[in-house]
Design a protein around this motif. Structure first.
Motif, PDB file in Angstrom:
ATOM      1  N   VAL A   1     -12.339   4.517   2.830  1.00  0.00           N
ATOM      2  CA  VAL A   1     -11.653   4.341   1.551  1.00  0.00           C
ATOM      3  C   VAL A   1     -12.690   4.337   0.437  1.00  0.00           C
ATOM      4  CG1 VAL A   1     -10.152   2.814   0.214  1.00  0.00           C
ATOM      5  CG2 VAL A   1      -9.881   2.951   2.711  1.00  0.00           C
ATOM      6  N   ARG A   2     -12.443   5.121  -0.608  1.00  0.00           N
ATOM      7  CA  ARG A   2     -13.323   5.145  -1.785  1.00  0.00           C
ATOM      8  C   ARG A   2     -12.486   4.805  -3.012  1.00  0.00           C
ATOM      9  NH1 ARG A   2     -13.920   9.822   0.756  1.00  0.00           N
ATOM     10  NH2 ARG A   2     -13.130  11.040  -0.990  1.00  0.00           N
ATOM     11  N   GLN A   3     -12.799   3.678  -3.642  1.00  0.00           N
ATOM     12  CA  GLN A   3     -12.063   3.245  -4.822  1.00  0.00           C
ATOM     13  C   GLN A   3     -12.456   4.102  -6.019  1.00  0.00           C
ATOM     14  OE1 GLN A   3     -12.326  -0.980  -5.454  1.00  0.00           O
ATOM     15  NE2 GLN A   3     -11.868  -1.430  -3.316  1.00  0.00           N
ATOM     16  N   ASP A   4     -11.453   4.521  -6.796  1.00  0.00           N
ATOM     17  CA  ASP A   4     -11.708   5.365  -7.963  1.00  0.00           C
ATOM     18  C   ASP A   4     -12.631   4.672  -8.966  1.00  0.00           C
ATOM     19  OD1 ASP A   4     -10.121   7.311  -6.886  1.00  0.00           O
ATOM     20  OD2 ASP A   4      -8.541   7.174  -8.387  1.00  0.00           O
ATOM     21  N   ARG A   5     -12.472   3.370  -9.160  1.00  0.00           N
ATOM     22  CA  ARG A   5     -13.306   2.672 -10.156  1.00  0.00           C
ATOM     23  C   ARG A   5     -14.792   2.813  -9.841  1.00  0.00           C
ATOM     24  NH1 ARG A   5     -15.210  -2.282  -8.470  1.00  0.00           N
ATOM     25  NH2 ARG A   5     -14.297  -3.011  -6.518  1.00  0.00           N
ATOM     26  N   LEU A   6     -15.121   2.919  -8.572  1.00  0.00           N
ATOM     27  CA  LEU A   6     -16.514   3.054  -8.181  1.00  0.00           C
ATOM     28  C   LEU A   6     -17.054   4.457  -8.437  1.00  0.00           C
ATOM     29  CD1 LEU A   6     -16.418   0.949  -4.918  1.00  0.00           C
ATOM     30  CD2 LEU A   6     -17.152   0.233  -7.200  1.00  0.00           C
TER      31      LEU A   6
ATOM     32  N   HIS B   1       0.859  -1.192   0.000  1.00  0.00           N
ATOM     33  CA  HIS B   1       0.000   0.000   0.000  1.00  0.00           C
ATOM     34  C   HIS B   1       0.890   1.236   0.000  1.00  0.00           C
ATOM     35  CE1 HIS B   1      -2.729  -3.104   1.491  1.00  0.00           C
ATOM     36  NE2 HIS B   1      -3.729  -2.294   1.186  1.00  0.00           N
ATOM     37  N   TRP B   2       0.627   2.144  -0.936  1.00  0.00           N
ATOM     38  CA  TRP B   2       1.380   3.388  -1.050  1.00  0.00           C
ATOM     39  C   TRP B   2       0.430   4.556  -0.826  1.00  0.00           C
ATOM     40  CZ3 TRP B   2       6.608   3.247  -2.134  1.00  0.00           C
ATOM     41  CH2 TRP B   2       7.112   2.010  -2.505  1.00  0.00           C
ATOM     42  N   PHE B   3       0.803   5.453   0.093  1.00  0.00           N
ATOM     43  CA  PHE B   3       0.010   6.646   0.371  1.00  0.00           C
ATOM     44  C   PHE B   3       0.798   7.859  -0.113  1.00  0.00           C
ATOM     45  CE2 PHE B   3      -2.217   4.826   4.416  1.00  0.00           C
ATOM     46  CZ  PHE B   3      -2.857   3.892   3.629  1.00  0.00           C
ATOM     47  N   ASN B   4       0.073   8.808  -0.719  1.00  0.00           N
ATOM     48  CA  ASN B   4       0.738  10.006  -1.207  1.00  0.00           C
ATOM     49  C   ASN B   4      -0.272  11.144  -1.314  1.00  0.00           C
ATOM     50  OD1 ASN B   4       2.721  11.684  -2.194  1.00  0.00           O
ATOM     51  ND2 ASN B   4       3.333  10.323  -3.852  1.00  0.00           N
ATOM     52  N   MET B   5       0.229  12.333  -1.567  1.00  0.00           N
ATOM     53  CA  MET B   5      -0.591  13.532  -1.757  1.00  0.00           C
ATOM     54  C   MET B   5      -1.463  13.789  -0.526  1.00  0.00           C
ATOM     55  SD  MET B   5       0.729  14.148  -4.628  1.00  0.00           S
ATOM     56  CE  MET B   5      -0.120  15.559  -5.270  1.00  0.00           C
TER      57      MET B   5
ATOM     58  N   ALA C   1      -4.331   6.525  -2.202  1.00  0.00           N
ATOM     59  CA  ALA C   1      -3.738   5.227  -1.863  1.00  0.00           C
ATOM     60  C   ALA C   1      -3.703   4.378  -3.128  1.00  0.00           C
ATOM     61  CB  ALA C   1      -4.561   4.531  -0.788  1.00  0.00           C
ATOM     62  N   TYR C   2      -2.616   3.667  -3.275  1.00  0.00           N
ATOM     63  CA  TYR C   2      -2.402   2.827  -4.440  1.00  0.00           C
ATOM     64  C   TYR C   2      -1.929   1.474  -3.921  1.00  0.00           C
ATOM     65  CZ  TYR C   2      -0.678   1.736  -9.184  1.00  0.00           C
ATOM     66  OH  TYR C   2      -0.473   1.184 -10.408  1.00  0.00           O
ATOM     67  N   VAL C   3      -2.550   0.408  -4.394  1.00  0.00           N
ATOM     68  CA  VAL C   3      -2.168  -0.939  -3.982  1.00  0.00           C
ATOM     69  C   VAL C   3      -1.476  -1.620  -5.154  1.00  0.00           C
ATOM     70  CG1 VAL C   3      -2.979  -3.162  -3.105  1.00  0.00           C
ATOM     71  CG2 VAL C   3      -4.131  -1.050  -2.407  1.00  0.00           C
ATOM     72  N   ILE C   4      -0.337  -2.241  -4.888  1.00  0.00           N
ATOM     73  CA  ILE C   4       0.404  -2.975  -5.910  1.00  0.00           C
ATOM     74  C   ILE C   4       0.523  -4.425  -5.451  1.00  0.00           C
ATOM     75  CG2 ILE C   4       2.592  -3.177  -7.141  1.00  0.00           C
ATOM     76  CD1 ILE C   4       2.908  -0.142  -6.690  1.00  0.00           C
ATOM     77  N   ASN C   5       0.181  -5.355  -6.352  1.00  0.00           N
ATOM     78  CA  ASN C   5       0.236  -6.791  -6.079  1.00  0.00           C
ATOM     79  C   ASN C   5       1.371  -7.417  -6.882  1.00  0.00           C
ATOM     80  OD1 ASN C   5      -2.267  -6.854  -4.504  1.00  0.00           O
ATOM     81  ND2 ASN C   5      -3.249  -6.392  -6.446  1.00  0.00           N
ATOM     82  N   THR C   6       2.209  -8.209  -6.194  1.00  0.00           N
ATOM     83  CA  THR C   6       3.304  -8.903  -6.860  1.00  0.00           C
ATOM     84  C   THR C   6       3.181 -10.390  -6.578  1.00  0.00           C
ATOM     85  OG1 THR C   6       4.717  -6.964  -6.549  1.00  0.00           O
ATOM     86  CG2 THR C   6       5.812  -9.042  -7.132  1.00  0.00           C
ATOM     87  N   ARG C   7       3.259 -11.170  -7.675  1.00  0.00           N
ATOM     88  CA  ARG C   7       3.186 -12.631  -7.581  1.00  0.00           C
ATOM     89  C   ARG C   7       4.463 -13.221  -8.168  1.00  0.00           C
ATOM     90  NH1 ARG C   7      -1.919 -10.673  -8.267  1.00  0.00           N
ATOM     91  NH2 ARG C   7      -3.475 -11.527  -6.855  1.00  0.00           N
ATOM     92  N   PRO C   8       4.834 -14.423  -7.744  1.00  0.00           N
ATOM     93  CA  PRO C   8       6.059 -15.046  -8.274  1.00  0.00           C
ATOM     94  C   PRO C   8       6.030 -15.139  -9.796  1.00  0.00           C
ATOM     95  CG  PRO C   8       5.118 -16.375  -6.500  1.00  0.00           C
ATOM     96  CD  PRO C   8       4.123 -15.300  -6.810  1.00  0.00           C
ATOM     97  N   GLY C   9       7.153 -14.786 -10.416  1.00  0.00           N
ATOM     98  CA  GLY C   9       7.289 -14.932 -11.852  1.00  0.00           C
ATOM     99  C   GLY C   9       6.553 -13.919 -12.693  1.00  0.00           C
ATOM    100  N   SER C  10       5.990 -12.895 -12.080  1.00  0.00           N
ATOM    101  CA  SER C  10       5.273 -11.898 -12.872  1.00  0.00           C
ATOM    102  C   SER C  10       5.636 -10.489 -12.413  1.00  0.00           C
ATOM    103  CB  SER C  10       3.758 -12.113 -12.791  1.00  0.00           C
ATOM    104  OG  SER C  10       3.292 -11.883 -11.484  1.00  0.00           O
ATOM    105  N   GLU C  11       5.363  -9.556 -13.280  1.00  0.00           N
ATOM    106  CA  GLU C  11       5.594  -8.154 -12.963  1.00  0.00           C
ATOM    107  C   GLU C  11       4.548  -7.684 -11.949  1.00  0.00           C
ATOM    108  OE1 GLU C  11       8.103  -6.143 -14.126  1.00  0.00           O
ATOM    109  OE2 GLU C  11       8.877  -8.039 -14.900  1.00  0.00           O
ATOM    110  N   PRO C  12       4.870  -6.669 -11.169  1.00  0.00           N
ATOM    111  CA  PRO C  12       3.868  -6.110 -10.267  1.00  0.00           C
ATOM    112  C   PRO C  12       2.630  -5.674 -11.034  1.00  0.00           C
ATOM    113  CG  PRO C  12       6.031  -5.218  -9.780  1.00  0.00           C
ATOM    114  CD  PRO C  12       6.162  -5.996 -11.062  1.00  0.00           C
ATOM    115  N   GLN C  13       1.471  -5.880 -10.421  1.00  0.00           N
ATOM    116  CA  GLN C  13       0.200  -5.516 -11.041  1.00  0.00           C
ATOM    117  C   GLN C  13      -0.495  -4.467 -10.187  1.00  0.00           C
ATOM    118  OE1 GLN C  13      -1.554  -9.391 -10.945  1.00  0.00           O
ATOM    119  NE2 GLN C  13      -0.849  -9.880 -13.011  1.00  0.00           N
ATOM    120  N   PRO C  14      -1.064  -3.462 -10.861  1.00  0.00           N
ATOM    121  CA  PRO C  14      -1.777  -2.443 -10.073  1.00  0.00           C
ATOM    122  C   PRO C  14      -3.038  -3.013  -9.456  1.00  0.00           C
ATOM    123  CG  PRO C  14      -2.083  -2.069 -12.418  1.00  0.00           C
ATOM    124  CD  PRO C  14      -1.101  -3.200 -12.295  1.00  0.00           C
ATOM    125  N   GLY C  15      -3.290  -2.594  -8.247  1.00  0.00           N
ATOM    126  CA  GLY C  15      -4.536  -2.904  -7.568  1.00  0.00           C
ATOM    127  C   GLY C  15      -5.394  -1.659  -7.560  1.00  0.00           C
ATOM    128  N   PRO C  16      -6.278  -1.556  -6.605  1.00  0.00           N
ATOM    129  CA  PRO C  16      -7.145  -0.382  -6.571  1.00  0.00           C
ATOM    130  C   PRO C  16      -6.380   0.924  -6.336  1.00  0.00           C
ATOM    131  CG  PRO C  16      -7.853  -2.050  -4.980  1.00  0.00           C
ATOM    132  CD  PRO C  16      -6.559  -2.504  -5.555  1.00  0.00           C
TER     133      PRO C  16
END
Length: 147
Positions: free
Chosen positions: A138-143, A80-84, A101-116
């Motif tokens: 928390v309010r997700q931008d997609r919503l 979880h990254w907080f900024n601004m 807030a920005y969430v980044i997900n990392t799984r074995p063998g793959s590049e980091p993927q953006p979360g909400p």
């Protein structure tokens, strides 16, 4: 609870809030939910998903355990990254913090993927000289884009 003094060194207060968030979210990312919940007031509230609201420290722990079960069979590291961060003193002596807030997900063998990507509003208070969350919403931008 004592009032947060925003009249003195604003730079120090801003740094203190950033440090609070850094420690808090490292607890979350390690899945140390008890320690994370301890960063809230006893009667704190935490809403991270639509229709979900956890109240009290034990309620926050229970909600985080429930939510993270979806990752039990998924070897993912979440960050979880907080900024601004914008800090606004409130009349009751609390401090409203609004930030991205920005969430980044990392799984074995793959590049980091953006979360909400989210906008978060916290109410921070000082208890026994230490910052605590009284609430987090928390309010997700997609919503924000859905009709």
């Amino acid at each position: 609870m004592t009032a947060i003094d925003t009249r003195t060194d604003v730079t120090s207060l801003y740094a203190e809030v950033q440090h609070f968030y850094a420690r808090q979210m490292q607890l979350m990312d390690r899945r140390d939910f008890e320690a994370f919940a301890a960063t809230f007031t006893e009667d704190g509230e935490f809403s991270h998903s639509p229709g979900q609201l956890a109240r009290t420290r034990p309620g926050i722990v229970a909600e985080l355990v429930r939510f993270h079960r979806r990752f039990d069979d998924d070897p993912v590291v979440r960050r979880h990254w907080f900024n601004m961060i914008v800090l606004d003193p409130q009349e009751d002596g609390s401090l409203r913090a609004t930030y991205y807030a920005y969430v980044i997900n990392t799984r074995p063998g793959s590049e980091p993927q953006p979360g909400p990507v989210c906008v978060v509003t916290d109410v921070l208070v000082r208890t026994d000289g230490v910052l605590s969350n009284r609430s987090r919403h928390v309010r997700q931008d997609r919503l924000l884009l859905e009709p």
